[in-house]
Design a protein around this motif. Structure first.
Motif, short mmCIF file in Angstrom:
data_model
loop_
_atom_site.label_atom_id
_atom_site.label_comp_id
_atom_site.label_asym_id
_atom_site.label_seq_id
_atom_site.Cartn_x
_atom_site.Cartn_y
_atom_site.Cartn_z
N GLU A 55 0.52 -6.55 -0.73
CA GLU A 55 -0.38 -6.70 -1.88
C GLU A 55 -0.33 -5.45 -2.76
OE1 GLU A 55 -2.25 -9.20 -2.89
OE2 GLU A 55 -2.13 -10.52 -1.17
N SER A 56 -0.29 -5.65 -4.07
CA SER A 56 -0.33 -4.49 -4.96
C SER A 56 -1.34 -4.72 -6.09
CB SER A 56 1.06 -4.20 -5.53
OG SER A 56 1.55 -5.35 -6.21
N ASP A 57 -2.17 -5.76 -5.97
CA ASP A 57 -3.16 -6.09 -6.97
C ASP A 57 -4.23 -5.00 -7.07
OD1 ASP A 57 -4.46 -8.29 -8.69
OD2 ASP A 57 -6.06 -7.69 -7.30
N GLU A 58 -4.50 -4.54 -8.28
CA GLU A 58 -5.48 -3.46 -8.49
C GLU A 58 -6.87 -3.84 -8.00
OE1 GLU A 58 -5.55 -0.18 -9.19
OE2 GLU A 58 -3.38 -0.36 -9.05
#
Length: 121
Positions: A84-87
């Motif tokens: 996951e790289s969602d802010e």
């Protein structure tokens, strides 16, 4: 050197983390989900927790919230290692008590640099 708990439902990721960190002289304890991770923290003294986000039984966010309620883990850094790289998710993780975030796939030298920084802090 440090005792590090690696929590991930993927045995291959846990093995990769273990090889990298043990190669640098650290002791690595493994857990396959958040609930097992909490049990390992309660029965071992750890200097750092590295956890995945998406796992069965208990995910990484819920595990962090539970760990932050334990006096023995108050000052222990917790590092997310996730695809996951969602802010928004990163903000949730920080609010739950995560110290840092590395996106998979990771480079061994990147993991070692972040771990060295966190256990020195």
């Amino acid at each position: 050197m440090a005792t590090i708990l690696a929590v991930d439902d993927s045995p291959s990721i846990r093995q990769m983390v273990k090889v990298v960190l043990a190669g640098a002289g650290h002791t690595v304890i493994e857990a396959g989900d958040g609930a097992e991770g909490i049990a390992k923290v309660k029965s071992n003294t750890v200097n750092l927790v590295i956890t995945d986000l998406n796992m069965p039984v208990m995910n990484g966010l819920d595990m962090i919230k539970n760990l932050r309620g334990l006096p023995s883990v108050t000052g222990v850094p917790i590092l997310f290692l996730s695809t996951e790289s969602d802010e928004g998710i990163k903000q949730q993780a920080k609010a739950a008590g995560a110290t840092g975030w590395i996106t998979k796939p990771f480079k061994p030298e990147q993991l070692l640099a972040v771990v060295a920084k966190l256990i020195r802090a």
